[in-house]
Enzyme design. Structure first.
Site, PDB file in Angstrom:
ATOM      1  N   CYS A   2       0.833  -1.193   0.000  1.00 18.15           N
ATOM      2  CA  CYS A   2       0.000   0.000   0.000  1.00 18.15           C
ATOM      3  C   CYS A   2       0.872   1.248   0.000  1.00 18.15           C
ATOM      4  O   CYS A   2       2.087   1.190  -0.082  1.00 18.15           O
ATOM      5  CB  CYS A   2      -0.897   0.005   1.247  1.00 18.15           C
ATOM      6  SG  CYS A   2      -1.848  -1.516   1.475  1.00 18.15           S
ATOM      7  N   ARG A  53      -4.946   1.540  -0.508  1.00 14.70           N
ATOM      8  CA  ARG A  53      -4.967   0.084  -0.378  1.00 14.70           C
ATOM      9  C   ARG A  53      -4.760  -0.643  -1.699  1.00 14.70           C
ATOM     10  O   ARG A  53      -5.433  -0.360  -2.692  1.00 14.70           O
ATOM     11  CB  ARG A  53      -6.303  -0.364   0.222  1.00 14.70           C
ATOM     12  CG  ARG A  53      -6.352  -1.860   0.541  1.00 14.70           C
ATOM     13  CD  ARG A  53      -7.721  -2.291   0.997  1.00 14.70           C
ATOM     14  NE  ARG A  53      -7.707  -3.655   1.519  1.00 14.70           N
ATOM     15  CZ  ARG A  53      -8.790  -4.379   1.765  1.00 14.70           C
ATOM     16  NH1 ARG A  53      -9.997  -3.871   1.544  1.00 14.70           N
ATOM     17  NH2 ARG A  53      -8.679  -5.611   2.232  1.00 14.70           N
ATOM     18  N   LEU A  54      -3.806  -1.578  -1.684  1.00 17.48           N
ATOM     19  CA  LEU A  54      -3.701  -2.609  -2.715  1.00 17.48           C
ATOM     20  C   LEU A  54      -4.066  -3.908  -2.014  1.00 17.48           C
ATOM     21  O   LEU A  54      -3.282  -4.438  -1.217  1.00 17.48           O
ATOM     22  CB  LEU A  54      -2.280  -2.667  -3.288  1.00 17.48           C
ATOM     23  CG  LEU A  54      -2.040  -3.748  -4.344  1.00 17.48           C
ATOM     24  CD1 LEU A  54      -2.914  -3.507  -5.576  1.00 17.48           C
ATOM     25  CD2 LEU A  54      -0.567  -3.803  -4.743  1.00 17.48           C
ATOM     26  N   ALA A  55      -5.258  -4.410  -2.275  1.00 15.15           N
ATOM     27  CA  ALA A  55      -5.790  -5.543  -1.520  1.00 15.15           C
ATOM     28  C   ALA A  55      -5.083  -6.836  -1.909  1.00 15.15           C
ATOM     29  O   ALA A  55      -5.154  -7.271  -3.055  1.00 15.15           O
ATOM     30  CB  ALA A  55      -7.298  -5.661  -1.755  1.00 15.15           C
ATOM     31  N   LEU A  57      -4.429  -9.470   1.069  1.00  8.38           N
ATOM     32  CA  LEU A  57      -4.986 -10.400   2.044  1.00  8.38           C
ATOM     33  C   LEU A  57      -6.305  -9.852   2.577  1.00  8.38           C
ATOM     34  O   LEU A  57      -6.418  -8.655   2.821  1.00  8.38           O
ATOM     35  CB  LEU A  57      -4.008 -10.596   3.215  1.00  8.38           C
ATOM     36  CG  LEU A  57      -2.660 -11.261   2.881  1.00  8.38           C
ATOM     37  CD1 LEU A  57      -1.751 -11.223   4.095  1.00  8.38           C
ATOM     38  CD2 LEU A  57      -2.864 -12.698   2.410  1.00  8.38           C
ATOM     39  N   ASN A  77       1.987  -0.733   5.524  1.00  7.94           N
ATOM     40  CA  ASN A  77       2.334  -1.144   4.169  1.00  7.94           C
ATOM     41  C   ASN A  77       3.266  -2.346   4.259  1.00  7.94           C
ATOM     42  O   ASN A  77       4.311  -2.262   4.909  1.00  7.94           O
ATOM     43  CB  ASN A  77       3.043   0.013   3.442  1.00  7.94           C
ATOM     44  CG  ASN A  77       3.650  -0.415   2.112  1.00  7.94           C
ATOM     45  OD1 ASN A  77       3.162  -1.320   1.456  1.00  7.94           O
ATOM     46  ND2 ASN A  77       4.720   0.265   1.718  1.00  7.94           N
ATOM     47  N   GLY A  78       2.900  -3.465   3.637  1.00  7.30           N
ATOM     48  CA  GLY A  78       3.810  -4.599   3.639  1.00  7.30           C
ATOM     49  C   GLY A  78       3.120  -5.942   3.676  1.00  7.30           C
ATOM     50  O   GLY A  78       1.893  -6.043   3.494  1.00  7.30           O
ATOM     51  N   GLU A  79       3.908  -6.974   3.896  1.00  6.52           N
ATOM     52  CA  GLU A  79       3.408  -8.331   4.059  1.00  6.52           C
ATOM     53  C   GLU A  79       4.220  -9.018   5.149  1.00  6.52           C
ATOM     54  O   GLU A  79       5.446  -9.031   5.106  1.00  6.52           O
ATOM     55  CB  GLU A  79       3.539  -9.143   2.756  1.00  6.52           C
ATOM     56  CG  GLU A  79       2.764  -8.585   1.582  1.00  6.52           C
ATOM     57  CD  GLU A  79       1.256  -8.610   1.763  1.00  6.52           C
ATOM     58  OE1 GLU A  79       0.774  -9.348   2.647  1.00  6.52           O
ATOM     59  OE2 GLU A  79       0.567  -7.884   1.028  1.00  6.52           O
TER      60      GLU A  79
END
Length: 600
Positions: A2, A53-55, A57, A77-79
Site C-alpha cells: 500500500c 490500499r492494494l488488496a 490479504l 504497508n507490507g506483508e
C-alpha cells in the site's frame, strides 16, 4: 502492499491527509482511507493518517485502513509472512481478532510488546502507529528496507509517507546541492538524505519514536553479523536449498494471483524452480547484448511455467525518461528502472492471467558474490600504461576510468565499480556551484560501511548489502512495481537468507579464478540450483537486467545534447557538452535533466 502517510501536529487535518493519499494513489488503487483523532483530545496534538490500499490479504472491508483498535491506530504497508502463526499465538492468549489481515496482527503485537514487536515480524513492512493514551507516534521499517518510509520534521508538525511526493508538497522544500553531487557518485541519493534538505529517509531496520515537543528518536533494531561459520559446501548447499524452499513458498502468501519475473539468470531461476507451474514474465530488448529472452524461455519450459515475453525498443526512451522522473520522486540513475517498470506493467495487465503479486530474484548478486567487482576488486593491477593513460586521456573517457580504477585501492576502487562517475571525473564534469565545498567527502556513504576487519570477499558482500542492495535495488523494485499497483516480493532478501549468506566462508561465495578457469561467484547458490535447471544455465555469461540506454540514445542524439545544455544552464555541468562513456553515465545525465524539468 500500500501507500501510507500521516501528520502529527498543528498542520494535521483530514483534508491534508486526503491530499497526501492522492499523491500515493498508484500504490493502492483498491481504496483510500483517512483517520483523524478528535481535535485537542486530552490536550494532545492533532493526528491524521491516510492509506491507499492494494488488496492482497482479506479482500473484504475488514482489511480497510487506517485500522483502529482501542487507543491504537495504524497505517501499514507490507506483508508479514508469519502472520498466521502470530495470529494463532495471539488468539491462544485471548486476543480477539476480527479480520484475516496481517495489519491487525501487527497492531495487536504492538499493543502487547511495544517497540519490540518488530523482532517477531518476518516480512517486508513500513508502518506507523499512534498511541492516543501515551500521546506517542511509533514508526518502523523492515530489516532490509524493502518497503520505503520517509519523513520531515517541522516546527508545526511531523509528517511521514511512503514516497517523497506527498512530503515535498505539504511545505516548501529546498534542493540539497550535496544530494545532486551524491547522485553523480552513487546514481542514487544515499540514505538518510533525499533530494530535499527538509526530508529524510528512515534507514532500514530502524524505528522512530516521536513524543510531541521532542525530537524524533531513531533506533536500530537489527544488524546481522558477518562470519565464516559455514565452511562445508555440501552441507551449506543442502541447508540453503531447504531454507529457500521454505522462504519462497512463504512469499506466495496471497489471496490474489501471483507471478514471477524470470530473466533467465541464476537468481530468478532459483525462485521459479521452487514453485509449481508458475506464471512467469520476461522482458527482451532489440539489442542482442542485453537480451535474455532465449535463456528465460528455456528455463520456463524446463520448469513447466506459463511464460510471457515483452520486447522493448529504442523508441521507448522518451517515454522511459518521463516515467522514471515521475515514478521515483527524486533523481534515480539505475538504468534497470525502466525495464522493471515494463515487466511489472506486463504482469499487471496481462490479457490471460494478470497478477497482483510478483516474486523476483533481487538480492542474489549482492548476498552471494555475483558481481564482477567481487573478482576485479583485488585482482586488478596498475601498470605503467595506466599511469600514462590517467594523465593523458580525457577525464570522462572509458580509458581514463579504466586507468583510474587500476590505480585506486580499497573503498576508492570499489566506488569506481558502483558509481557512474569517479571523484576525479566529477571534478572535471560538475560546476563550481556543486563543488564549492572542497572538504566534502564524496564517498561518505561507502566509507561508513567499509570494514577492514573483514577479508575481501566478505567485505564486498557487506558493502553490497548495506549500500547498493538497500538504496538502489530495493528502491528500484518498489517504485517501478508500485507505479502500476503491483506488489513485488524478493524472497532472496528475506532476513533469514541474508543471515545465512553472511555466515558463509568466502570460498562458498566466490571461487577464485585459476590459470585455466575464470572466477565463479554465487558458488553455493549455483550448487543448490544444479538439480533443478539445465546445467548450461550455470555457465552462461551474466548479462544483467538493464536497458541498452547508450545505444538507444545514439539513435536519438538530440535527447542527450539538449539534456546536457539544460544542465549547463542550470549550473549543474561545467560545460554544455560532454562525451559520455557508459550506459550509466548517459542514463544519469538524462534522468537528472528530466527530473529537474518536472520538479525543480
Amino acid at each position: 502492499m500500500c501507500g501510507i502517510a500521516g501528520i502529527v501536529g498543528s498542520m494535521a487535518s483530514s483534508e491534508r491527509a486526503v491530499q497526501m493519499a492522492q499523491d500515493l494513489e498508484h500504490r493502492g488503487p483498491d481504496g483510500c482511507g483517512v483517520w483523524q483523532n478528535a481535535p485537542n483530545a486530552d490536550n494532545g496534538p492533532r493526528v491524521a493518517f491516510s492509506h491507499r490500499r492494494l488488496a492482497i490479504l482479506d479482500l473484504s472491508d475488514a482489511g480497510l485502513q487506517p485500522m483502529k483498535r482501542g487507543s491504537l491506530t495504524i497505517t501499514y504497508n507490507g506483508e508479514i509472512y508469519n502472520f498466521r502463526a502470530l495470529k494463532a499465538e495471539l488468539a491462544a492468549d485471548g486476543v480477539e481478532l476480527t479480520s484475516n489481515t496481517d495489519t491487525e496482527v501487527v497492531l495487536q503485537l504492538f499493543a502487547r510488546y511495544g517497540a519490540q514487536c518488530v523482532h517477531r515480524l518476518i516480512g517486508m513492512f513500513a508502518f506507523a502507529i499512534w498511541d492516543q493514551t501515551k500521546q506517542r507516534l511509533f514508526v518502523a521499517r523492515d530489516r532490509l528496507g524493502i518497503k520505503p518510509l520517509l519523513y520531515r520534521n517541522e516546527p508545526d508538525g511531523f509528517a511521514f509517507a511512503s514516497q517523497l511526493g506527498p512530503l515535498s508538497r505539504i511545505a516548501p522544500s529546498t534542493l540539497d546541492l550535496t544530494a545532486i553531487r551524491d547522485f553523480f557518485s552513487y546514481k542514487y541519493i544515499p540514505t538518510p538524505k533525499t533530494i530535499f534538505e527538509e526530508i529524510k529517509k528512515l534507514p532500514a531496520a530502524h524505528t522512530l519514536t516521536l513524543e510531541p515537543g521532542k525530537q524524533p528518536v531513531l533506533e536500530e533494531y537489527w544488524q546481522p553479523q558477518s562470519s565464516t561459520k559455514r565452511t562445508d559446501l555440501a552441507e551449506a548447499t543442502h541447508e540453503l536449498d531447504h531454507l529457500l524452499h521454505e522462504v519462497i513458498t512463504e512469499h506466495t502468501l496471497s489471496d490474489v494471483p501471483v507471478g514471477v519475473f524470470l530473466s533467465g539468470g541464476v537468481d530468478s531461476s532459483t525462485v521459479t524452480s521452487h514453485l509449481q507451474q508458475p506464471y512467469t514474465f520476461n522482458l527482451g530488448f532489440d539489442v542482442k547484448s542485453h537480451d535474455e529472452t532465449a535463456e528465460a524461455r528455456t528455463i520456463a519450459e524446463h520448469l513447466g511455467a506459463h511464460h510471457t515475453t515483452l520486447r522493448a525498443t529504442g523508441g521507448d526512451l522518451s517515454e522511459a525518461l518521463r516515467l522514471i522522473a515521475r515514478i521515483y520522486d527524486e533523481p534515480f540513475g539505475d538504468h534497470g528502472a525502466f525495464p522493471v517498470y515494463q515487466i511489472a506493467r506486463l504482469a499487471r495487465q496481462h490479457n490471460d492471467h494478470p497478477v497482483t503479486v510478483a516474486l523476483t530474484g533481487e538480492g542474489g548478486d549482492e548476498l552471494f558474490a555475483g558481481y564482477q567487482w567481487h573478482d576485479k576488486q583485488g585482482r586488478l593491477k596498475a601498470k605503467a600504461r595506466h599511469r600514462l593513460l590517467h594523465q593523458l586521456a580525457p577525464p570522462n573517457s572509458a580509458a581514463f576510468r579504466t586507468a583510474e580504477r587500476r590505480l585506486l585501492q580499497g573503498v576508492e576502487r570499489y566506488a569506481t565499480f558502483l558509481g557512474p562517475f569517479t571523484v576525479s571525473q566529477k571534478q572535471a564534469l560538475l560546476s563550481d556551484d556543486l563543488l564549492i565545498d572542497q572538504g566534502y567527502d564524496d564517498l561518505w556513504a561507502f566509507q561508513r560501511h567499509w570494514r577492514e576487519d573483514l577479508g575481501l570477499t566478505k567485505r564486498l558482500q557487506w558493502m553490497d548489502l548495506h549500500g547498493y542492495l538497500r538504496d538502489d535495488m530495493m528502491t528500484k523494485l518498489d517504485r517501478a512495481t508500485m507505479a502500476v499497483g503491483l506488489e513485488a516480493r524478493p524472497p532472496l532478501v528475506d532476513h533469514r537468507v541474508v543471515e545465512f549468506a553472511l555466515s558463509l566462508a568466502p570460498d562458498l561465495l566466490y571461487q577464485p579464478r585459476s590459470d585455466r578457469k575464470p572466477g565463479v561467484g554465487k558458488r553455493v547458490l549455483r550448487e543448490a540450483l544444479k538439480r533443478r535447471v539445465p546445467p548450461a544455465l550455470l555457465t552462461q555469461k551474466k548479462i544483467g537486467f538493464s536497458a541498452p540506454i547508450r545505444r538507444w540514445s545514439q539513435q536519438q542524439p538530440e535527447l542527450l545534447k539538449q539534456a546536457q545544455q539544460r544542465l549547463y544552464e542550470r549550473q549543474v555541468l561545467r560545460r554544455p557538452s560532454t562525451r559520455l562513456a557508459t550506459n550509466e553515465q548517459t542514463w544519469c545525465m538524462l534522468v537528472l535533466d528530466q527530473w529537474l524539468n518536472q520538479h525543480a
